[in-house]
Design a protein around this motif. Structure first.
Motif, PDB file in Angstrom:
ATOM      1  N   ASP A 120       0.817  -1.230   0.000  1.00 61.82           N
ATOM      2  CA  ASP A 120       0.000   0.000   0.000  1.00 61.82           C
ATOM      3  C   ASP A 120       0.840   1.264   0.000  1.00 61.82           C
ATOM      4  O   ASP A 120       0.309   2.363  -0.145  1.00 61.82           O
ATOM      5  N   ASN A 121       2.156   1.121   0.255  1.00 63.97           N
ATOM      6  CA  ASN A 121       2.983   2.324   0.439  1.00 63.97           C
ATOM      7  C   ASN A 121       3.712   2.678  -0.859  1.00 63.97           C
ATOM      8  O   ASN A 121       4.540   1.910  -1.344  1.00 63.97           O
ATOM      9  N   PRO A 122       3.433   3.853  -1.447  1.00 63.73           N
ATOM     10  CA  PRO A 122       4.041   4.196  -2.743  1.00 63.73           C
ATOM     11  C   PRO A 122       5.565   4.335  -2.679  1.00 63.73           C
ATOM     12  O   PRO A 122       6.225   4.291  -3.722  1.00 63.73           O
ATOM     13  N   LEU A 123       6.116   4.483  -1.483  1.00 66.50           N
ATOM     14  CA  LEU A 123       7.576   4.602  -1.385  1.00 66.50           C
ATOM     15  C   LEU A 123       8.268   3.236  -1.443  1.00 66.50           C
ATOM     16  O   LEU A 123       9.494   3.163  -1.557  1.00 66.50           O
ATOM     17  N   CYS A 124       7.505   2.146  -1.346  1.00 60.20           N
ATOM     18  CA  CYS A 124       8.101   0.802  -1.328  1.00 60.20           C
ATOM     19  C   CYS A 124       7.744   0.057  -2.623  1.00 60.20           C
ATOM     20  O   CYS A 124       6.588   0.048  -3.015  1.00 60.20           O
ATOM     21  N   ALA A 125       8.753  -0.575  -3.237  1.00 54.84           N
ATOM     22  CA  ALA A 125       8.478  -1.397  -4.436  1.00 54.84           C
ATOM     23  C   ALA A 125       9.069  -2.781  -4.205  1.00 54.84           C
ATOM     24  O   ALA A 125      10.283  -2.924  -4.033  1.00 54.84           O
ATOM     25  N   LEU A 126       8.209  -3.795  -4.174  1.00 54.39           N
ATOM     26  CA  LEU A 126       8.659  -5.163  -3.900  1.00 54.39           C
ATOM     27  C   LEU A 126       8.834  -5.908  -5.218  1.00 54.39           C
ATOM     28  O   LEU A 126       7.944  -5.885  -6.073  1.00 54.39           O
ATOM     29  N   HIS A 127       9.995  -6.563  -5.377  1.00 52.08           N
ATOM     30  CA  HIS A 127      10.261  -7.356  -6.581  1.00 52.08           C
ATOM     31  C   HIS A 127      10.415  -8.809  -6.147  1.00 52.08           C
ATOM     32  O   HIS A 127      11.432  -9.162  -5.520  1.00 52.08           O
ATOM     33  N   LEU A 128       9.428  -9.630  -6.453  1.00 53.63           N
ATOM     34  CA  LEU A 128       9.506 -11.037  -6.056  1.00 53.63           C
ATOM     35  C   LEU A 128      10.264 -11.830  -7.119  1.00 53.63           C
ATOM     36  O   LEU A 128      10.392 -11.397  -8.267  1.00 53.63           O
ATOM     37  N   GLY A 129      10.768 -12.988  -6.743  1.00 47.83           N
ATOM     38  CA  GLY A 129      11.461 -13.870  -7.689  1.00 47.83           C
ATOM     39  C   GLY A 129      12.759 -13.260  -8.202  1.00 47.83           C
ATOM     40  O   GLY A 129      13.148 -13.494  -9.346  1.00 47.83           O
ATOM     41  N   THR A 130      13.442 -12.467  -7.366  1.00 48.85           N
ATOM     42  CA  THR A 130      14.672 -11.784  -7.813  1.00 48.85           C
ATOM     43  C   THR A 130      15.812 -12.021  -6.825  1.00 48.85           C
ATOM     44  O   THR A 130      15.724 -11.619  -5.664  1.00 48.85           O
ATOM     45  N   HIS A 131      16.879 -12.650  -7.298  1.00 48.05           N
ATOM     46  CA  HIS A 131      18.061 -12.851  -6.449  1.00 48.05           C
ATOM     47  C   HIS A 131      18.879 -11.574  -6.408  1.00 48.05           C
ATOM     48  O   HIS A 131      18.944 -10.839  -7.374  1.00 48.05           O
ATOM     49  N   PHE A 132      19.574 -11.365  -5.295  1.00 48.45           N
ATOM     50  CA  PHE A 132      20.272 -10.083  -5.164  1.00 48.45           C
ATOM     51  C   PHE A 132      21.428  -9.944  -6.155  1.00 48.45           C
ATOM     52  O   PHE A 132      21.757  -8.863  -6.561  1.00 48.45           O
ATOM     53  N   GLU A 133      22.020 -11.071  -6.583  1.00 48.13           N
ATOM     54  CA  GLU A 133      23.147 -10.970  -7.524  1.00 48.13           C
ATOM     55  C   GLU A 133      22.762 -10.213  -8.788  1.00 48.13           C
ATOM     56  O   GLU A 133      23.569  -9.536  -9.398  1.00 48.13           O
ATOM     57  N   SER A 134      21.476 -10.340  -9.170  1.00 50.79           N
ATOM     58  CA  SER A 134      21.089  -9.806 -10.473  1.00 50.79           C
ATOM     59  C   SER A 134      20.186  -8.588 -10.386  1.00 50.79           C
ATOM     60  O   SER A 134      19.759  -8.053 -11.385  1.00 50.79           O
ATOM     61  N   ASN A 135      19.882  -8.131  -9.162  1.00 47.47           N
ATOM     62  CA  ASN A 135      18.738  -7.242  -9.082  1.00 47.47           C
ATOM     63  C   ASN A 135      19.026  -5.740  -9.006  1.00 47.47           C
ATOM     64  O   ASN A 135      18.161  -4.962  -9.324  1.00 47.47           O
ATOM     65  N   LEU A 136      20.219  -5.355  -8.578  1.00 42.65           N
ATOM     66  CA  LEU A 136      20.374  -3.938  -8.272  1.00 42.65           C
ATOM     67  C   LEU A 136      20.117  -3.056  -9.484  1.00 42.65           C
ATOM     68  O   LEU A 136      19.674  -1.921  -9.350  1.00 42.65           O
ATOM     69  N   ALA A 137      20.344  -3.619 -10.654  1.00 44.72           N
ATOM     70  CA  ALA A 137      20.070  -2.858 -11.866  1.00 44.72           C
ATOM     71  C   ALA A 137      18.587  -2.535 -11.986  1.00 44.72           C
ATOM     72  O   ALA A 137      18.202  -1.600 -12.689  1.00 44.72           O
ATOM     73  N   GLN A 138      17.754  -3.307 -11.262  1.00 47.23           N
ATOM     74  CA  GLN A 138      16.313  -3.067 -11.367  1.00 47.23           C
ATOM     75  C   GLN A 138      15.806  -2.004 -10.399  1.00 47.23           C
ATOM     76  O   GLN A 138      14.598  -1.760 -10.329  1.00 47.23           O
ATOM     77  N   CYS A 139      16.684  -1.420  -9.645  1.00 42.04           N
ATOM     78  CA  CYS A 139      16.253  -0.364  -8.719  1.00 42.04           C
ATOM     79  C   CYS A 139      15.620   0.779  -9.514  1.00 42.04           C
ATOM     80  O   CYS A 139      16.115   1.140 -10.587  1.00 42.04           O
ATOM     81  N   ARG A 140      14.556   1.360  -8.935  1.00 37.50           N
ATOM     82  CA  ARG A 140      13.879   2.454  -9.641  1.00 37.50           C
ATOM     83  C   ARG A 140      14.792   3.664  -9.761  1.00 37.50           C
ATOM     84  O   ARG A 140      14.665   4.466 -10.651  1.00 37.50           O
ATOM     85  N   ARG A 141      15.699   3.803  -8.810  1.00 38.76           N
ATOM     86  CA  ARG A 141      16.690   4.882  -8.844  1.00 38.76           C
ATOM     87  C   ARG A 141      17.924   4.402  -8.092  1.00 38.76           C
ATOM     88  O   ARG A 141      17.846   3.410  -7.362  1.00 38.76           O
ATOM     89  N   PRO A 142      19.070   5.031  -8.271  1.00 44.52           N
ATOM     90  CA  PRO A 142      20.275   4.542  -7.608  1.00 44.52           C
ATOM     91  C   PRO A 142      20.083   4.503  -6.089  1.00 44.52           C
ATOM     92  O   PRO A 142      19.551   5.446  -5.501  1.00 44.52           O
ATOM     93  N   ALA A 143      20.527   3.384  -5.492  1.00 39.37           N
ATOM     94  CA  ALA A 143      20.371   3.227  -4.040  1.00 39.37           C
ATOM     95  C   ALA A 143      21.653   3.674  -3.365  1.00 39.37           C
ATOM     96  O   ALA A 143      22.746   3.231  -3.731  1.00 39.37           O
ATOM     97  N   GLU A 144      21.517   4.532  -2.354  1.00 43.59           N
ATOM     98  CA  GLU A 144      22.713   4.976  -1.609  1.00 43.59           C
ATOM     99  C   GLU A 144      23.138   3.949  -0.579  1.00 43.59           C
ATOM    100  O   GLU A 144      24.251   4.006  -0.067  1.00 43.59           O
ATOM    101  N   VAL A 145      22.204   3.029  -0.218  1.00 45.01           N
ATOM    102  CA  VAL A 145      22.536   2.015   0.788  1.00 45.01           C
ATOM    103  C   VAL A 145      21.954   0.665   0.357  1.00 45.01           C
ATOM    104  O   VAL A 145      20.874   0.619  -0.237  1.00 45.01           O
ATOM    105  N   ILE A 146      22.698  -0.408   0.637  1.00 50.29           N
ATOM    106  CA  ILE A 146      22.203  -1.758   0.353  1.00 50.29           C
ATOM    107  C   ILE A 146      22.029  -2.466   1.696  1.00 50.29           C
ATOM    108  O   ILE A 146      22.996  -2.605   2.461  1.00 50.29           O
ATOM    109  N   ILE A 147      20.800  -2.878   1.971  1.00 54.46           N
ATOM    110  CA  ILE A 147      20.491  -3.488   3.275  1.00 54.46           C
ATOM    111  C   ILE A 147      20.304  -4.995   3.074  1.00 54.46           C
ATOM    112  O   ILE A 147      19.401  -5.432   2.364  1.00 54.46           O
TER     113      ILE A 147
END
Ligand SMILES: Cc1cc2nc3c(=O)[nH]c(=O)nc-3n(C[C@H](O)[C@H](O)[C@H](O)COP(=O)(O)OP(=O)(O)OC[C@H]3O[C@@H](n4cnc5c(N)ncnc54)[C@H](O)[C@@H]3O)c2cc1C
Length: 382
Positions: A120-147
């Motif tokens: 319900d929160n527009p600030l959060c985007a969940l991507h299911l079925g995605t391993h972290f090795e391949s996913n950072l390119a799918q960020c909506r915008r560059p991430a300053e931190v990886i948690i």
């Protein structure tokens, strides 16, 4: 500059709570979860007041209180005689003493509550079925931190010098649920019951969602190198039966002939680094997986998520994650010690067990509660 956008690896309790805590601070996130659907892993969870306080701050408490059960007490019971040794009051007492409720619920209920809020929160985007090795390119915008909220087998941990792989704790858990219609009368419908015996204990509590009971038996045991959770092998079945054979017949009888028991080898993280001094940080089980002897693993994941968001909202990322690690490490270390003490006390044998029973019987409820103030009464930064 404080963080504006985060990448979160893993949509378990830590990852989903982190997304909500960041959003509360106006920080957006992409959450990457390897599973195509969020599965029902585990069974019941106890959510202590320190965690429910955070869930209240995130606006989730009304949803949870409508579905969870607030036990009247946490009872310690002899596994051989079923005699109550001690009881910590919960229910309204918990709300008054620790300022937030103590609830028990199915893990999937908590996960769904968090998931619905994230969706319900527009600030959060969940991507299911995605391993972290391949996913950072799918960020909506560059991430300053990886948690890294990717659990006990965290892959992101490999990116952090000084972080250590988890090790087998020498304990195994067996989990099952008892449907409402099959629940024997000796199971208490109003409390969490921890039944204590030699080298083993069993925790039972009612689940409001089903009317049945969540059951967890934990005992010392060895595992094959590749053991993972699943159906117990015949050897593991025999371990379970033999450990509980001399308990009260109501309990040993409950375990005999069941085919719905799942086996969980218990791994714990070795204390080490949780952040790389740059932009990568671990939270929850990825940082500090711990034994369930204090029932605090999920609670620590929830506290971590909330406090990390507070640091990230107010400081440059490298400073924020290093302060976060420094701030959280003593609390986690103290909880590990409490877990180790509980393991010793719950599984005590012979004269130590007799001494434990006497000490527990002499402790008034107020004194037992006072022992828990530092855990349950904790107020996180933020
Ligand atoms: C028997 C038992 C009883 C317990 N009881 C309690 C209790 O009563 N109260 C309590 O507070 N705690 C309890 N705990 C502890 C609690 O369950 C855990 O501490 C908590 O679930 C950890 O949450 P997490 O989000 O850190 O990790 P997880 O729940 O493991 O979530 C990690 C997520 O990351 C995903 N992931 C992993 N790798 C990747 C990748 N490469 N890319 C993308 N996604 C990835 C996984 O699929 C998963 O969804 C118990 C634990 C056990 C074993």
């Amino acid at each position: 500059m404080p963080v504006e956008h985060a990448a979160i690896i893993g949509a378990g309790i830590a990852g989903l709570t982190a997304a909500l805590a960041l959003a509360r601070r106006g920080i957006s996130s992409d959450i990457f979860e390897q599973a195509p659907v969020l599965a029902e892993v585990g069974a019941g969870l106890q959510i202590s007041p320190n965690a429910s306080h955070v869930l209240a701050e995130l606006g989730l408490l009304d949803r949870l209180t409508s579905v969870w059960l607030e036990p009247q007490s946490i009872r310690l019971i002899s596994g051989s005689s079923l005699r109550e040794l001690a009881a910590v009051p919960a229910g309204n007492f918990a709300r008054n003493r620790w300022g937030a409720p103590y609830g028990v619920l199915h893990r999937k209920t908590l996960q769904k509550t968090l998931l619905d809020a994230v969706t319900d929160n527009p600030l959060c985007a969940l991507h299911l079925g995605t391993h972290f090795e391949s996913n950072l390119a799918q960020c909506r915008r560059p991430a300053e931190v990886i948690i890294g909220a990717d659990g006990v087998w965290s892959k992101l941990r490999q990116a952090i010098a000084g972080a250590h792989a988890p090790h087998f704790s020498g304990n195994v858990a067996f989990r099952f649920t008892i449907p409402k219609a099959e629940a024997p009368g000796f199971l208490d419908r109003t409390s969490v019951s921890a039944l204590l015996g030699s080298s083993a204990h069993m925790v039972c509590y009612p689940l409001k969602e089903t009317g049945g009971f969540n059951m967890v038996a934990i005992t010392a045991g060895n595992i094959a190198a590749q053991a993972w959770q699943g159906q117990p092998t015949p050897v593991q079945q025999e371990l379970l039966q033999s450990r509980f054979r001399h308990w009260h017949p109501s309990i040993s009888g409950l375990l005999r002939g069941r085919n719905d028991i799942t086996f969980w080898p218990l791994f714990e993280a070795i204390p080490g680094r949780w952040q790389d001094g740059d932009k990568t940080v671990l939270i929850g089980d990825a940082a500090h997986a711990m034994m369930p002897f204090a029932a605090q693993g999920a609670a620590m994941a929830i506290e971590d998520a909330f406090e990390l968001a507070a640091f990230l909202a107010t400081r440059p990322v490298a400073e924020a994650i290093s302060l976060f690690e420094r701030h959280r490490t003593p609390r986690i270390a103290k909880l590990r010690q409490r877990g180790a003490f509980n393991r010793f006390a719950y599984h005590a044998r012979g004269p130590i067990r007799l001494g434990r029973d006497i000490v527990l019987s002499l402790k008034p409820p107020q004194s037992l509660a006072a022992d828990l103030d530092w855990i349950y009464g904790y107020r996180p930064i933020g």
